[in-house]
Design an enzyme around this catalytic site. Structure first.
Site, PDB file in Angstrom:
ATOM      1  N   ARG A 181       0.071  -7.352  14.064  1.00 23.03           N
ATOM      2  CA  ARG A 181      -0.416  -7.062  12.721  1.00 23.03           C
ATOM      3  C   ARG A 181      -1.092  -5.694  12.687  1.00 23.03           C
ATOM      4  NH1 ARG A 181      -2.680 -10.613  10.058  1.00 23.03           N
ATOM      5  NH2 ARG A 181      -1.898 -12.370  11.267  1.00 23.03           N
ATOM      6  N   ALA A 202       4.149  -2.272  17.911  1.00 20.71           N
ATOM      7  CA  ALA A 202       2.683  -2.147  17.904  1.00 20.71           C
ATOM      8  C   ALA A 202       2.122  -2.149  16.487  1.00 20.71           C
ATOM      9  CB  ALA A 202       2.269  -0.872  18.641  1.00 20.71           C
ATOM     10  N   HIS A 203       0.811  -2.283  16.388  1.00 18.89           N
ATOM     11  CA  HIS A 203       0.159  -2.338  15.087  1.00 18.89           C
ATOM     12  C   HIS A 203       0.380  -1.052  14.289  1.00 18.89           C
ATOM     13  CE1 HIS A 203      -3.041  -0.488  17.594  1.00 18.89           C
ATOM     14  NE2 HIS A 203      -3.382   0.137  16.480  1.00 18.89           N
ATOM     15  N   ASN A 204       0.600  -1.224  12.990  1.00 14.37           N
ATOM     16  CA  ASN A 204       0.775  -0.123  12.020  1.00 14.37           C
ATOM     17  C   ASN A 204       2.106   0.616  12.125  1.00 14.37           C
ATOM     18  OD1 ASN A 204      -2.377  -0.313  12.455  1.00 14.37           O
ATOM     19  ND2 ASN A 204      -2.014   0.424  10.394  1.00 14.37           N
TER      20      ASN A 204
END
Length: 205
Positions: A181, A202-204
């Protein structure tokens, strides 16, 4: 900084973000003393803005209450097939013709579209949004915590990831793949994306 409104809090760590800080509409911003002159809203002035943000992020973190999960044979979704060994949270939406195999965990506030195939041992964590006609292969994890830590002297402080995972239509996700997330915004997988086994998003991203 750029997207926050008056009901939200943000942070800035270096002068690199000076212009965004000047124009930010956030209700409050965590900053250090050197950036205070550029802040045109409420300022929370600390020695280490990133470390302070890491601590504050946990005040907003949602966690799954295991008592809110129901077995597949205890829930009813029209025109779906859900294995009795899978666990479904509260406020979950599951579209018609979707199939959920054994030992899956679908946490609170998740949305799964129509015609999806969720294979065994998949975990979809709270608030994740899955489009139509998606295939999620065994062991995949959607919406896991991203990897982020702030350091203060010799102490590490993990950052709670408060964003979401948005997956479009006709997406295939391979076995044992993880999609984290976002930290504050979302991780997005757009329509038609095909992801192999053992991939980490990975996040973002």
């Amino acid at each position: 900084l750029e997207n926050a409104n008056f009901n939200q809090i943000s942070y800035a760590v270096t002068a690199k973000y000076k212009d965004a800080l000047i124009n930010s509409k956030a209700g409050a911003i965590i900053i250090n003393e050197e950036l205070k002159e550029y802040c045109n809203t409420n300022a929370i002035v600390v020695k280490d803005a990133y470390f302070a943000y890491s601590i504050l992020s946990h005040k907003f973190k949602q966690t799954q209450d295991i008592n809110d999960l129901s077995f597949g044979n205890e829930v009813s979704y029209p025109n779906t097939k859900i294995a009795s060994s899978s666990l479904i949270g509260k406020n979950v939406e599951i579209g018609s013709e979707t199939i959920i195999h054994h030992n899956c965990v679908i946490e609170d506030d998740t949305i799964i579209g129509q015609g999806c195939l969720i294979e065994s041992n998949v975990t979809i964590q709270h608030g994740s949004i899955i489009g139509d006609n998606c295939i999620i292969s065994p062991g995949a994890v959607i919406g896991s915590e991203g990897f982020g830590n702030a350091r203060n002297n010799k102490k590490w402080s993990p950052i709670a990831h408060l964003g979401n995972v948005l997956i479009g239509n006709n997406v295939s996700i391979g076995a044992n793949t993880t999609i984290d997330r976002g930290s504050m915004s979302n991780t997005e997988i757009h329509d038609g994306v095909k992801i192999d086994n053992l991939i980490h998003i990975a996040h973002n991203v």
